[in-house]
Design an enzyme around this catalytic site. Sequence first.
Site, PDB file in Angstrom:
ATOM      1  N   ASP A 129       0.819  -1.208   0.000  1.00 12.43           N
ATOM      2  CA  ASP A 129       0.000   0.000   0.000  1.00 12.43           C
ATOM      3  C   ASP A 129       0.855   1.260   0.000  1.00 12.43           C
ATOM      4  O   ASP A 129       2.023   1.257   0.385  1.00 12.43           O
ATOM      5  CB  ASP A 129      -0.959   0.013   1.190  1.00 12.43           C
ATOM      6  CG  ASP A 129      -0.237  -0.107   2.533  1.00 12.43           C
ATOM      7  OD1 ASP A 129       0.754  -0.856   2.620  1.00 12.43           O
ATOM      8  OD2 ASP A 129      -0.655   0.565   3.498  1.00 12.43           O
ATOM      9  N   GLU A 144      -0.758  -1.941   5.232  1.00 17.73           N
ATOM     10  CA  GLU A 144       0.126  -1.895   6.400  1.00 17.73           C
ATOM     11  C   GLU A 144       0.103  -0.506   7.035  1.00 17.73           C
ATOM     12  O   GLU A 144       0.226  -0.365   8.250  1.00 17.73           O
ATOM     13  CB  GLU A 144       1.561  -2.259   5.995  1.00 17.73           C
ATOM     14  CG  GLU A 144       2.529  -2.405   7.155  1.00 17.73           C
ATOM     15  CD  GLU A 144       3.131  -1.083   7.639  1.00 17.73           C
ATOM     16  OE1 GLU A 144       3.417  -0.960   8.845  1.00 17.73           O
ATOM     17  OE2 GLU A 144       3.315  -0.184   6.796  1.00 17.73           O
ATOM     18  N   GLU A 145      -0.047   0.535   6.218  1.00 16.42           N
ATOM     19  CA  GLU A 145       0.007   1.907   6.711  1.00 16.42           C
ATOM     20  C   GLU A 145      -1.280   2.351   7.393  1.00 16.42           C
ATOM     21  O   GLU A 145      -1.288   3.347   8.101  1.00 16.42           O
ATOM     22  CB  GLU A 145       0.302   2.876   5.549  1.00 16.42           C
ATOM     23  CG  GLU A 145       1.639   2.667   4.860  1.00 16.42           C
ATOM     24  CD  GLU A 145       2.811   3.193   5.676  1.00 16.42           C
ATOM     25  OE1 GLU A 145       2.589   3.672   6.799  1.00 16.42           O
ATOM     26  OE2 GLU A 145       3.943   3.124   5.187  1.00 16.42           O
ATOM     27  N   HIS A 159       8.034   8.758   4.435  1.00 12.60           N
ATOM     28  CA  HIS A 159       6.790   9.537   4.535  1.00 12.60           C
ATOM     29  C   HIS A 159       7.009  10.993   4.128  1.00 12.60           C
ATOM     30  O   HIS A 159       6.123  11.828   4.350  1.00 12.60           O
ATOM     31  CB  HIS A 159       6.166   9.444   5.929  1.00 12.60           C
ATOM     32  CG  HIS A 159       5.670   8.070   6.260  1.00 12.60           C
ATOM     33  ND1 HIS A 159       4.598   7.845   7.102  1.00 12.60           N
ATOM     34  CD2 HIS A 159       6.077   6.836   5.875  1.00 12.60           C
ATOM     35  CE1 HIS A 159       4.388   6.544   7.213  1.00 12.60           C
ATOM     36  NE2 HIS A 159       5.281   5.907   6.479  1.00 12.60           N
TER      37      HIS A 159
END
Length: 371
Positions: A61, A119-120, A343
Amino acid sequence: MRRHFRMHPEVGGEEHETQKKILAELAAMGVKARAAGGTGVIADIPGAPGGKTVAMRADIDALPITDEIEQPYRSLNKGICHACGHDGHAAMLLGAAKTFAAMAGELPGNVRLIFQPSEERFPGGAEIMIAAGAMDGVDAVVGAHLWQPLPVGAIGVTNGALMASPDEFTITIQGKGGHGSMPHQTVDSILVASQLVLALRTITGANVDPREQAVLTIGMFKAGEVFNIIPDTAVLKGTVRSFDQSVRDAVFGQMEAYCRGICAASGASYVIDPIFGYPPVVNSPKVTTVIAEAGCEVAGVEVQDVKPLMVGEDFSYYQHKAPGSFFLVGAGNPAKGCIHPHHHPKFDIDEDALGYGAETMVRAVLKLLAR
Protein backbone atom coordinates in the site's frame (compact mmCIF):
# COMPACT_ATOMS: atom_id res chain seq x y z
CA MET A 1 8.08 -3.21 -11.48
CA ARG A 2 9.14 -0.78 -8.76
CA ARG A 3 8.67 2.18 -11.11
CA HIS A 4 5.29 0.88 -12.23
CA PHE A 5 4.08 0.68 -8.63
CA ARG A 6 5.53 4.13 -7.84
CA MET A 7 3.60 5.58 -10.77
CA HIS A 8 0.35 3.82 -9.85
CA PRO A 9 0.09 3.91 -6.04
CA GLU A 10 -3.02 2.97 -4.08
CA VAL A 11 -3.78 3.48 -0.39
CA GLY A 12 -4.60 0.68 2.04
CA GLY A 13 -7.68 -1.33 1.19
CA GLU A 14 -7.85 0.13 -2.31
CA GLU A 15 -4.93 -1.69 -3.98
CA HIS A 16 -7.14 -3.15 -6.73
CA GLU A 17 -4.91 -2.34 -9.71
CA THR A 18 -1.81 -3.27 -7.74
CA GLN A 19 -3.37 -6.63 -6.95
CA LYS A 20 -4.22 -7.19 -10.63
CA LYS A 21 -0.66 -6.35 -11.68
CA ILE A 22 0.87 -8.72 -9.13
CA LEU A 23 -1.49 -11.54 -10.13
CA ALA A 24 -0.66 -10.99 -13.81
CA GLU A 25 3.09 -11.02 -13.18
CA LEU A 26 2.89 -14.20 -11.11
CA ALA A 27 0.72 -15.89 -13.75
CA ALA A 28 3.32 -15.02 -16.40
CA MET A 29 5.91 -16.80 -14.24
CA GLY A 30 3.70 -19.86 -13.94
CA VAL A 31 3.16 -19.27 -10.22
CA LYS A 32 -0.20 -20.26 -8.77
CA ALA A 33 -1.65 -17.29 -6.88
CA ARG A 34 -4.94 -16.11 -5.47
CA ALA A 35 -6.49 -12.88 -4.30
CA ALA A 36 -6.75 -12.74 -0.51
CA GLY A 37 -7.56 -10.31 2.26
CA GLY A 38 -9.54 -8.08 -0.08
CA THR A 39 -6.71 -6.54 -2.09
CA GLY A 40 -3.82 -8.83 -1.16
CA VAL A 41 -2.25 -11.82 -2.91
CA ILE A 42 -1.08 -15.21 -1.63
CA ALA A 43 1.00 -17.48 -3.86
CA ASP A 44 2.72 -20.82 -3.40
CA ILE A 45 5.74 -22.23 -5.19
CA PRO A 46 5.84 -25.95 -4.34
CA GLY A 47 9.04 -27.83 -3.68
CA ALA A 48 9.93 -31.32 -2.57
CA PRO A 49 7.05 -33.20 -0.91
CA GLY A 50 7.26 -33.22 2.85
CA GLY A 51 9.57 -30.22 2.95
CA LYS A 52 9.21 -27.16 5.12
CA THR A 53 7.31 -24.03 4.08
CA VAL A 54 8.97 -20.63 4.37
CA ALA A 55 6.99 -17.44 3.75
CA MET A 56 8.12 -14.06 2.47
CA ARG A 57 5.98 -10.99 3.03
CA ALA A 58 5.85 -7.62 1.26
CA ASP A 59 3.43 -4.77 1.97
CA ILE A 60 1.97 -3.08 -1.12
CA ASP A 61 0.00 0.00 0.00
CA ALA A 62 0.90 3.66 -0.48
CA LEU A 63 0.33 6.84 1.54
CA PRO A 64 -2.09 9.78 1.10
CA ILE A 65 0.80 12.12 0.24
CA THR A 66 1.43 14.20 -2.89
CA ASP A 67 4.48 12.91 -4.77
CA GLU A 68 7.10 15.65 -5.26
CA ILE A 69 10.00 13.75 -6.82
CA GLU A 70 11.30 15.05 -10.16
CA GLN A 71 11.51 11.67 -11.86
CA PRO A 72 9.74 10.08 -14.84
CA TYR A 73 8.24 7.50 -12.46
CA ARG A 74 6.52 10.12 -10.31
CA SER A 75 3.04 9.15 -9.11
CA LEU A 76 0.21 9.60 -11.60
CA ASN A 77 -2.43 9.27 -8.89
CA LYS A 78 -3.10 12.67 -7.35
CA GLY A 79 -2.47 12.88 -3.62
CA ILE A 80 -1.13 9.31 -3.35
CA CYS A 81 2.52 8.31 -3.18
CA HIS A 82 4.76 5.36 -2.33
CA ALA A 83 6.67 7.51 0.14
CA CYS A 84 7.72 4.59 2.32
CA GLY A 85 9.23 2.06 -0.08
CA HIS A 86 6.38 -0.42 -0.42
CA ASP A 87 6.66 -0.16 -4.21
CA GLY A 88 10.15 -1.59 -3.82
CA HIS A 89 8.95 -4.26 -1.39
CA ALA A 90 6.45 -5.55 -3.94
CA ALA A 91 9.11 -5.46 -6.66
CA MET A 92 11.66 -7.33 -4.53
CA LEU A 93 9.15 -10.07 -3.74
CA LEU A 94 8.26 -10.42 -7.42
CA GLY A 95 11.97 -10.67 -8.19
CA ALA A 96 12.37 -13.39 -5.59
CA ALA A 97 9.27 -15.13 -6.97
CA LYS A 98 10.77 -15.19 -10.47
CA THR A 99 13.94 -16.77 -9.09
CA PHE A 100 12.06 -19.42 -7.12
CA ALA A 101 9.71 -20.15 -10.03
CA ALA A 102 12.72 -21.06 -12.15
CA MET A 103 13.94 -23.37 -9.35
CA ALA A 104 10.57 -24.97 -8.57
CA GLY A 105 11.69 -28.51 -9.34
CA GLU A 106 14.83 -28.16 -7.24
CA LEU A 107 13.47 -26.53 -4.09
CA PRO A 108 13.85 -28.59 -0.90
CA GLY A 109 10.55 -27.20 0.39
CA ASN A 110 7.70 -24.81 -0.34
CA VAL A 111 7.85 -21.04 -0.73
CA ARG A 112 4.87 -18.90 0.27
CA LEU A 113 4.56 -15.35 -1.12
CA ILE A 114 2.46 -12.85 0.84
CA PHE A 115 1.64 -9.50 -0.80
CA GLN A 116 -0.11 -7.67 2.03
CA PRO A 117 -2.41 -4.65 1.72
CA SER A 118 -2.97 -1.85 4.21
CA GLU A 119 0.13 -1.90 6.40
CA GLU A 120 0.01 1.91 6.71
CA ARG A 121 -3.66 2.07 7.68
CA PHE A 122 -4.48 0.81 11.18
CA PRO A 123 -5.54 -1.87 12.10
CA GLY A 124 -3.41 -3.09 9.20
CA GLY A 125 -3.73 -5.95 6.77
CA ALA A 126 -1.61 -8.65 8.40
CA GLU A 127 -4.40 -10.16 10.48
CA ILE A 128 -6.71 -10.19 7.45
CA MET A 129 -4.11 -12.05 5.41
CA ILE A 130 -3.50 -14.53 8.23
CA ALA A 131 -7.25 -15.17 8.45
CA ALA A 132 -7.16 -15.84 4.69
CA GLY A 133 -4.59 -18.59 5.22
CA ALA A 134 -1.32 -16.74 4.63
CA MET A 135 0.45 -18.52 7.50
CA ASP A 136 -1.20 -21.92 7.29
CA GLY A 137 1.52 -24.56 7.45
CA VAL A 138 4.35 -22.00 7.52
CA ASP A 139 7.50 -22.97 9.43
CA ALA A 140 9.32 -19.61 9.21
CA VAL A 141 8.63 -16.14 7.81
CA VAL A 142 10.91 -13.41 6.45
CA GLY A 143 10.18 -9.76 5.74
CA ALA A 144 12.22 -6.77 4.63
CA HIS A 145 11.92 -2.98 4.62
CA LEU A 146 13.84 -0.61 2.38
CA TRP A 147 15.45 1.82 4.82
CA GLN A 148 16.68 5.27 3.81
CA PRO A 149 18.80 5.90 6.96
CA LEU A 150 21.01 2.96 5.94
CA PRO A 151 23.29 3.41 2.91
CA VAL A 152 22.66 1.31 -0.16
CA GLY A 153 24.62 -1.92 0.11
CA ALA A 154 23.92 -2.31 3.83
CA ILE A 155 21.65 -4.97 5.29
CA GLY A 156 20.47 -4.25 8.84
CA VAL A 157 19.65 -7.10 11.22
CA THR A 158 18.61 -7.27 14.87
CA ASN A 159 18.26 -10.24 17.21
CA GLY A 160 15.19 -9.64 19.36
CA ALA A 161 13.15 -6.44 19.49
CA LEU A 162 13.38 -4.35 16.31
CA MET A 163 10.21 -2.23 16.17
CA ALA A 164 7.90 -0.90 18.88
CA SER A 165 4.16 -1.01 19.54
CA PRO A 166 2.78 2.20 17.94
CA ASP A 167 -0.03 3.18 20.32
CA GLU A 168 -2.17 6.31 20.00
CA PHE A 169 -4.26 8.28 22.45
CA THR A 170 -6.73 11.15 22.56
CA ILE A 171 -7.36 13.13 25.74
CA THR A 172 -10.42 15.39 25.82
CA ILE A 173 -10.47 17.98 28.62
CA GLN A 174 -13.87 19.37 29.57
CA GLY A 175 -13.75 22.67 31.42
CA LYS A 176 -16.11 25.64 31.59
CA GLY A 177 -15.88 28.32 28.94
CA GLY A 178 -16.28 32.05 29.37
CA HIS A 179 -15.05 35.50 28.44
CA GLY A 180 -11.30 36.12 28.55
CA SER A 181 -11.84 39.15 30.81
CA MET A 182 -13.42 36.98 33.51
CA PRO A 183 -11.20 33.89 33.90
CA HIS A 184 -12.34 33.45 37.50
CA GLN A 185 -15.74 32.36 36.20
CA THR A 186 -14.27 29.62 34.01
CA VAL A 187 -12.41 26.35 34.14
CA ASP A 188 -9.75 27.03 31.53
CA SER A 189 -9.37 23.92 29.38
CA ILE A 190 -6.25 25.36 27.70
CA LEU A 191 -4.54 25.87 31.04
CA VAL A 192 -5.46 22.37 32.20
CA ALA A 193 -4.33 20.79 28.93
CA SER A 194 -1.06 22.75 29.04
CA GLN A 195 -0.30 21.39 32.50
CA LEU A 196 -1.06 17.92 31.20
CA VAL A 197 1.33 18.28 28.26
CA LEU A 198 4.17 19.13 30.62
CA ALA A 199 3.27 16.34 33.05
CA LEU A 200 2.85 13.66 30.38
CA ARG A 201 6.25 14.40 28.89
CA THR A 202 7.88 13.48 32.21
CA ILE A 203 6.45 9.95 32.28
CA THR A 204 9.11 8.19 30.21
CA GLY A 205 11.89 9.77 32.25
CA ALA A 206 10.39 9.42 35.71
CA ASN A 207 8.09 6.38 35.60
CA VAL A 208 9.78 3.95 33.20
CA ASP A 209 12.73 1.77 34.18
CA PRO A 210 15.77 3.45 32.57
CA ARG A 211 16.81 0.05 31.22
CA GLU A 212 13.61 -0.07 29.17
CA GLN A 213 12.73 1.95 26.08
CA ALA A 214 9.63 4.09 25.67
CA VAL A 215 8.57 7.27 23.88
CA LEU A 216 5.59 9.52 24.60
CA THR A 217 4.96 12.40 22.21
CA ILE A 218 2.14 14.93 21.93
CA GLY A 219 1.45 15.65 18.28
CA MET A 220 -1.78 17.69 18.43
CA PHE A 221 -3.23 20.33 20.78
CA LYS A 222 -6.54 21.91 19.72
CA ALA A 223 -8.64 24.36 21.68
CA GLY A 224 -10.61 27.51 21.06
CA GLU A 225 -11.54 29.60 18.04
CA VAL A 226 -11.62 33.22 19.28
CA PHE A 227 -8.86 35.29 20.91
CA ASN A 228 -10.93 36.55 23.84
CA ILE A 229 -13.00 33.47 24.70
CA ILE A 230 -11.75 30.76 27.05
CA PRO A 231 -12.85 27.48 25.45
CA ASP A 232 -14.62 24.82 27.45
CA THR A 233 -12.89 21.95 25.61
CA ALA A 234 -9.31 21.09 24.69
CA VAL A 235 -8.08 18.00 22.86
CA LEU A 236 -4.64 16.40 22.96
CA LYS A 237 -3.50 13.62 20.64
CA GLY A 238 -0.26 11.73 20.89
CA THR A 239 1.59 8.45 20.62
CA VAL A 240 3.27 5.99 22.95
CA ARG A 241 5.98 3.63 21.67
CA SER A 242 7.25 0.68 23.72
CA PHE A 243 8.54 -2.88 23.42
CA ASP A 244 7.14 -4.46 26.58
CA GLN A 245 3.57 -4.86 27.86
CA SER A 246 4.55 -3.91 31.42
CA VAL A 247 6.09 -0.66 30.14
CA ARG A 248 3.01 0.02 28.05
CA ASP A 249 0.79 -0.53 31.11
CA ALA A 250 2.98 1.72 33.26
CA VAL A 251 2.88 4.60 30.77
CA PHE A 252 -0.88 4.51 30.27
CA GLY A 253 -1.45 4.01 33.99
CA GLN A 254 0.57 7.11 34.83
CA MET A 255 -1.18 9.04 32.08
CA GLU A 256 -4.49 8.24 33.74
CA ALA A 257 -3.13 9.31 37.13
CA TYR A 258 -1.93 12.69 35.85
CA CYS A 259 -5.23 13.36 34.07
CA ARG A 260 -7.20 12.45 37.18
CA GLY A 261 -5.07 14.57 39.53
CA ILE A 262 -4.66 17.70 37.39
CA CYS A 263 -8.29 17.76 36.33
CA ALA A 264 -9.51 17.21 39.89
CA ALA A 265 -7.36 20.09 41.14
CA SER A 266 -8.68 22.37 38.38
CA GLY A 267 -12.35 21.41 38.43
CA ALA A 268 -12.22 19.91 34.95
CA SER A 269 -13.13 16.45 33.71
CA TYR A 270 -11.42 14.28 31.12
CA VAL A 271 -11.80 11.30 28.82
CA ILE A 272 -8.85 9.20 27.57
CA ASP A 273 -9.35 7.21 24.37
CA PRO A 274 -6.38 4.87 23.77
CA ILE A 275 -5.84 2.99 20.51
CA PHE A 276 -3.42 0.14 21.05
CA GLY A 277 -1.44 -0.53 17.89
CA TYR A 278 0.50 -3.45 16.50
CA PRO A 279 2.52 -5.66 18.83
CA PRO A 280 6.28 -5.06 18.77
CA VAL A 281 8.34 -6.73 16.06
CA VAL A 282 10.57 -9.20 17.91
CA ASN A 283 12.93 -11.14 15.65
CA SER A 284 13.75 -14.81 16.06
CA PRO A 285 17.52 -15.10 16.69
CA LYS A 286 17.70 -18.30 14.63
CA VAL A 287 16.01 -16.78 11.58
CA THR A 288 17.98 -13.54 11.97
CA THR A 289 21.24 -15.49 12.01
CA VAL A 290 20.28 -17.13 8.70
CA ILE A 291 19.44 -13.75 7.15
CA ALA A 292 22.81 -12.36 8.27
CA GLU A 293 24.58 -15.36 6.74
CA ALA A 294 22.65 -14.87 3.51
CA GLY A 295 23.49 -11.17 3.36
CA CYS A 296 27.19 -11.91 3.78
CA GLU A 297 27.04 -14.03 0.63
CA VAL A 298 25.62 -11.22 -1.54
CA ALA A 299 28.28 -9.34 -3.50
CA GLY A 300 28.47 -5.68 -2.46
CA VAL A 301 26.52 -6.14 0.77
CA GLU A 302 27.69 -5.29 4.28
CA VAL A 303 25.63 -6.77 7.12
CA GLN A 304 25.19 -4.41 10.08
CA ASP A 305 23.61 -4.77 13.50
CA VAL A 306 20.93 -2.10 13.96
CA LYS A 307 19.48 -0.77 17.18
CA PRO A 308 15.74 -1.09 17.94
CA LEU A 309 13.50 1.46 16.24
CA MET A 310 10.49 3.21 17.75
CA VAL A 311 8.41 2.86 14.58
CA GLY A 312 5.71 0.19 14.28
CA GLU A 313 5.01 -2.61 11.79
CA ASP A 314 2.27 -5.24 11.60
CA PHE A 315 4.80 -7.87 10.48
CA SER A 316 4.69 -8.74 14.19
CA TYR A 317 1.43 -10.65 13.66
CA TYR A 318 3.17 -13.12 11.34
CA GLN A 319 5.82 -13.67 14.01
CA HIS A 320 3.06 -14.79 16.38
CA LYS A 321 2.31 -17.65 13.97
CA ALA A 322 5.86 -18.83 13.15
CA PRO A 323 9.47 -17.87 13.93
CA GLY A 324 10.32 -14.86 11.80
CA SER A 325 12.69 -12.01 11.25
CA PHE A 326 12.29 -8.57 9.70
CA PHE A 327 15.42 -6.97 8.26
CA LEU A 328 16.34 -3.60 6.76
CA VAL A 329 17.70 -3.01 3.27
CA GLY A 330 19.81 0.13 2.95
CA ALA A 331 18.34 2.46 0.30
CA GLY A 332 19.90 5.86 1.03
CA ASN A 333 22.41 7.51 -1.30
CA PRO A 334 23.12 11.27 -1.20
CA ALA A 335 24.90 11.04 -4.57
CA LYS A 336 21.57 10.08 -6.17
CA GLY A 337 19.47 12.47 -4.10
CA CYS A 338 18.06 9.69 -1.92
CA ILE A 339 18.24 11.71 1.29
CA HIS A 340 14.63 12.32 2.30
CA PRO A 341 13.11 10.35 5.19
CA HIS A 342 10.24 7.92 4.97
CA HIS A 343 6.79 9.54 4.53
CA HIS A 344 8.39 12.65 2.99
CA PRO A 345 6.85 13.72 -0.37
CA LYS A 346 10.34 13.61 -1.95
CA PHE A 347 11.22 10.18 -0.55
CA ASP A 348 13.02 7.99 -3.08
CA ILE A 349 15.37 5.02 -3.02
CA ASP A 350 18.59 4.01 -4.69
CA GLU A 351 17.22 1.24 -6.89
CA ASP A 352 20.42 -0.78 -6.49
CA ALA A 353 18.91 -1.71 -3.13
CA LEU A 354 16.26 -3.84 -4.86
CA GLY A 355 18.78 -6.41 -6.05
CA TYR A 356 20.51 -6.59 -2.69
CA GLY A 357 17.22 -7.06 -0.87
CA ALA A 358 15.79 -9.66 -3.26
CA GLU A 359 18.97 -11.74 -3.32
CA THR A 360 19.28 -11.67 0.46
CA MET A 361 15.70 -12.91 0.79
CA VAL A 362 16.21 -15.67 -1.75
CA ARG A 363 19.41 -16.91 -0.13
CA ALA A 364 17.87 -16.74 3.35
CA VAL A 365 14.78 -18.70 2.30
CA LEU A 366 16.89 -21.40 0.63
CA LYS A 367 18.92 -21.77 3.83
CA LEU A 368 15.80 -21.97 5.97
CA LEU A 369 14.27 -24.60 3.70
CA ALA A 370 17.45 -26.68 3.83
CA ARG A 371 17.57 -26.54 7.63
